[in-house]
Design an enzyme around this catalytic site. Structure first.
Site, PDB file in Angstrom:
ATOM      1  N   SER A  41       0.827  -1.205   0.000  1.00 19.36           N
ATOM      2  CA  SER A  41       0.000   0.000   0.000  1.00 19.36           C
ATOM      3  C   SER A  41       0.861   1.254   0.000  1.00 19.36           C
ATOM      4  O   SER A  41       2.054   1.216   0.313  1.00 19.36           O
ATOM      5  CB  SER A  41      -0.894   0.031   1.239  1.00 19.36           C
ATOM      6  OG  SER A  41      -1.686  -1.116   1.306  1.00 19.36           O
TER       7      SER A  41
HETATM    8  N1  SAH Z   1       0.365  -4.472   4.213  1.00 19.15           N
HETATM    9  C1  SAH Z   1       1.127  -5.280   3.287  1.00 19.15           C
HETATM   10  C2  SAH Z   1       0.443  -5.460   1.960  1.00 19.15           C
HETATM   11  C3  SAH Z   1      -0.682  -6.371   2.076  1.00 19.15           C
HETATM   12  S1  SAH Z   1      -1.345  -6.897   0.533  1.00 19.15           S
HETATM   13  C4  SAH Z   1       2.507  -4.708   3.104  1.00 19.15           C
HETATM   14  O1  SAH Z   1       2.895  -3.818   3.864  1.00 19.15           O
HETATM   15  O2  SAH Z   1       3.227  -5.159   2.235  1.00 19.15           O
HETATM   16  C5  SAH Z   1      -2.502  -8.049   1.208  1.00 19.15           C
HETATM   17  C6  SAH Z   1      -1.905  -9.351   1.635  1.00 19.15           C
HETATM   18  O3  SAH Z   1      -2.934 -10.144   2.200  1.00 19.15           O
HETATM   19  C7  SAH Z   1      -1.338 -10.165   0.476  1.00 19.15           C
HETATM   20  O4  SAH Z   1      -0.014 -10.499   0.759  1.00 19.15           O
HETATM   21  C8  SAH Z   1      -2.235 -11.413   0.439  1.00 19.15           C
HETATM   22  O5  SAH Z   1      -1.550 -12.576   0.042  1.00 19.15           O
HETATM   23  C9  SAH Z   1      -2.686 -11.504   1.883  1.00 19.15           C
HETATM   24  N2  SAH Z   1      -3.892 -12.262   2.135  1.00 19.15           N
HETATM   25  C10 SAH Z   1      -5.033 -12.336   1.409  1.00 19.15           C
HETATM   26  N3  SAH Z   1      -5.917 -13.156   2.010  1.00 19.15           N
HETATM   27  C11 SAH Z   1      -5.325 -13.631   3.154  1.00 19.15           C
HETATM   28  C12 SAH Z   1      -5.715 -14.515   4.210  1.00 19.15           C
HETATM   29  N4  SAH Z   1      -6.911 -15.121   4.237  1.00 19.15           N
HETATM   30  N5  SAH Z   1      -4.839 -14.753   5.211  1.00 19.15           N
HETATM   31  C13 SAH Z   1      -3.620 -14.164   5.221  1.00 19.15           C
HETATM   32  N6  SAH Z   1      -3.187 -13.330   4.250  1.00 19.15           N
HETATM   33  C14 SAH Z   1      -4.025 -13.053   3.233  1.00 19.15           C
END
Ligand code: SAH
Length: 218
Positions: A66
């Protein structure tokens, strides 16, 4: 975070902090966490030169990191004092996890994509971050072993709030989660106070989908 703050990129990081201040971020502990956290080590080398722009960037596996201002606003809403136990769902690169490690006592972070989980774990190890525990799995069911949490941050968008996450929220705690469609959501906070849960809609946001048992089914 010993070893994380080399002179490299320090000026760029300081300028990012100034940008966040002009955008209205006031919480000094959040600004300090941004100043201390080397975002460039969390992004792929191809986009590293853009690490301190206020932009979302691709991180591989169809996921994105993000914008720093989104992380900052998100974290400001939690009013962390350094004493909390925090659950993060969606580790991604681990950048927000590192920010949280400066703002809370203990951080528990769950990621479902093995490659992202491994990479984030290695970077946090190299940065000598000690107060973070990580789990590879479905974060929509939470992490019952260490519950309850004073704050829960979900970094992906869900159709509805996963019940296990509300169950694992401590009295006085706040759960932040983007709720809505796959492409656009509203950032929503749930606060547990005196046995009830108070919902507040905060702002329109765009996050990648939360995939799992209590999220989107693929
Ligand atoms: N805040 C993060 C970006 C997150 S992007 C940063 O600083 O880089 C959202 C993330 O959520 C992705 O890596 C995706 O794989 C993960 N995600 C999606 N569904 C999920 C779930 N059920 N459990 C754990 N992670 C999940």
């Amino acid at each position: 975070m010993a070893g994380s703050v080399g002179p490299e990129y320090r000026g760029a990081r300081r300028r990012l902090v100034e940008t966040l201040q002009t955008m209205g971020i006031r919480d000094l502990s959040v600004l300090r966490a941004v100043d201390l956290t080397p975002r460039h080590v969390f992004v792929p080398t191809g986009v590293r030169h853009r690490a301190y722009e206020d932009s979302a960037l691709p991180i591989g596996n169809g996921q994105t990191i993000s914008q720093p201002s989104v992380h900052a606003r998100y974290l400001e809403l939690l009013h962390l004092t350094g004493k909390e136990r925090v659950l993060e769902v969606g580790t991604g690169t681990g950048y927000q996890t590192a920010l949280l490690s400066n703002l809370a006592a203990q951080v528990f972070s769950i990621e479902r994509v093995p490659a992202l989980y491994e990479q984030a774990r290695e970077i946090l190890r190299q940065l000598d971050v000690r107060n973070v525990s990580m789990l590879l799995g479905d974060g929509t069911i939470g992490w019952r072993e260490y519950a309850p949490y004073d704050a829960i941050l979900v970094s992906a968008g869900a159709p509805t709030v996963p019940a296990p996450l509300l169950d694992q929220l401590a009295e006085g705690g706040t759960l932040l989660i983007p709720l809505g469609g796959k492409d656009e959501q509203t950032l929503v906070s749930f606060e547990r106070r005196d046995g009830t849960v108070v919902r507040r809609d905060i702002a329109p946001v765009r996050f990648v989908p939360l995939l799992g048992t209590h999220g989107w089914q693929g």
